[in-house]
Design an enzyme around this catalytic site. Structure first.
Site, PDB file in Angstrom:
ATOM      1  N   CYS A 198       0.806  -1.223   0.000  1.00  0.00           N
ATOM      2  CA  CYS A 198       0.000   0.000   0.000  1.00  0.00           C
ATOM      3  C   CYS A 198       0.842   1.277   0.000  1.00  0.00           C
ATOM      4  O   CYS A 198       0.541   2.234  -0.715  1.00  0.00           O
ATOM      5  CB  CYS A 198      -0.975  -0.004   1.179  1.00  0.00           C
ATOM      6  SG  CYS A 198      -0.212   0.040   2.822  1.00  0.00           S
ATOM      7  N   HIS A 253      -2.575   0.629   6.931  1.00  0.00           N
ATOM      8  CA  HIS A 253      -2.936   0.753   5.516  1.00  0.00           C
ATOM      9  C   HIS A 253      -3.063   2.222   5.126  1.00  0.00           C
ATOM     10  O   HIS A 253      -3.438   3.064   5.954  1.00  0.00           O
ATOM     11  CB  HIS A 253      -4.270   0.040   5.249  1.00  0.00           C
ATOM     12  CG  HIS A 253      -4.638  -0.040   3.796  1.00  0.00           C
ATOM     13  ND1 HIS A 253      -3.908  -0.776   2.882  1.00  0.00           N
ATOM     14  CD2 HIS A 253      -5.658   0.530   3.090  1.00  0.00           C
ATOM     15  CE1 HIS A 253      -4.469  -0.669   1.685  1.00  0.00           C
ATOM     16  NE2 HIS A 253      -5.525   0.129   1.775  1.00  0.00           N
ATOM     17  N   HIS A 265      -6.076   2.377  -4.186  1.00  0.00           N
ATOM     18  CA  HIS A 265      -5.086   1.761  -3.292  1.00  0.00           C
ATOM     19  C   HIS A 265      -4.761   0.354  -3.789  1.00  0.00           C
ATOM     20  O   HIS A 265      -5.194  -0.048  -4.877  1.00  0.00           O
ATOM     21  CB  HIS A 265      -5.621   1.715  -1.859  1.00  0.00           C
ATOM     22  CG  HIS A 265      -6.906   0.938  -1.697  1.00  0.00           C
ATOM     23  ND1 HIS A 265      -7.299   0.391  -0.499  1.00  0.00           N
ATOM     24  CD2 HIS A 265      -7.899   0.606  -2.577  1.00  0.00           C
ATOM     25  CE1 HIS A 265      -8.468  -0.211  -0.631  1.00  0.00           C
ATOM     26  NE2 HIS A 265      -8.846  -0.092  -1.885  1.00  0.00           N
TER      27      HIS A 265
END
Length: 293
Positions: A198, A253, A265
């Site tokens: 991420c 994240h 993402h």
């Protein structure tokens, strides 16, 4: 144990001496504070990987000093060598991280914090304590310097181009879209575009738009301006905890707000993808939003 020299240096600072004077007028107040904190630790014992406050490893001294001003950075020399913005040997200002190698080249083997007046502080294994040294005398061992906090700013901002924010945000999204479907891989190298995790994804697409971000999501959450969900704009970074029911707000994240209630993402089997944000678990997991454009 605290040496006599260290006591004298600390006393000099408290009395307005010239050793390690911080140029507060030209540097962000937090970065100046980091330099002052580093100076106050002179004479503390060295201990491999010790995190303070009485003993410190080489990298952990910097981690501790920045933590005291509310900024989380890495805890190893290699990770800190990649954080923030690169600055030249002659352009360092108080609070910058400075890196050295015994051989004078290659990967750094020890590091410190520049405190001004041609001085830097570091936790020395050889001298078994936190010491202050003359920066210019280590020129032959210097391999790099990094700035965690940008100068002359009340915010810890990443470097960015002088373009309208909306134009840059559109470019960031466009950069991300070309990687749609690229596989997710935890810990993916920041030098590859064959896989992403991420934070390597956000780092890559912002870099291609001229904005330098730190490597991991927790480091990225320390830069930019905090904004609320109600003020979300395209290009904002959204940081999330592990799950809706998690009692910890530890960031696991990061995603890019793409507008229209969507995020861009990468995770799991989809890889790089768009996801609905508004009213979903992604939104409920959100712990922080930062604007770096």
């Amino acid at each position: 144990m605290r040496s006599t020299v260290a006591v004298m240096l600390s006393t000099s600072l408290l009395m307005g001496g010239q050793v390690g004077v911080v140029a507060a007028k030209t540097q962000d107040s937090k970065q100046s504070e980091v330099a002052n904190i580093a100076t106050s630790l002179i004479g503390k014992d060295y201990e491999y990987k010790a995190k303070g406050p009485k003993q410190f490893g080489s990298a952990e001294l910097a981690t501790y000093a920045y933590k005291q001003v509310g900024i989380s950075i890495g805890s190893t020399i290699s990770s800190l060598y990649k954080t923030g913005t690169k600055v030249s040997e002659k352009s360092v200002t108080p609070g910058d991280l400075v890196f050295f190698a015994s051989s004078g080249s290659g990967s750094p083997t020890f590091m410190g914090i520049y405190i001004g007046s041609d001085q830097f502080v570091y936790s020395s294994k050889g001298e078994d304590e936190v010491v202050v040294k003359t920066y210019s005398e280590y020129s032959d061992k210097f391999v790099g310097a990094r700035r965690v906090i940008e100068s002359n700013s009340s915010e810890n901002k990443p470097s960015k181009p002088e373009k309208p924010a909306s134009t840059v945000a559109d470019q960031v999204i466009k950069n991300g879209e070309k990687y749609m479907g690229t596989n997710y891989k935890y810990g993916s190298s920041s030098s590859t575009t064959k896989t992403f995790d991420c934070s390597s994804f956000t780092q890559r697409v912002f870099k291609e738009a001229g904005i330098t971000l730190p490597r991991d999501s927790r480091q990225q959450s320390t830069v930019g301006k905090s904004v609320s969900k109600s003020n979300l704009q395209k290009g904002d970074l959204i940081f999330m905890k592990a799950s809706v029911n998690s009692t910890s707000d530890r960031i696991t994240h990061v995603a890019i707000y793409a507008g229209d209630g969507k995020i861009l993402h990468t995770y799991g089997s989809p890889g790089v993808t768009y996801s609905k944000y508004d009213g979903t678990n992604w939104e409920k997991r959100t712990v922080k939003i930062k604007r770096v454009i």
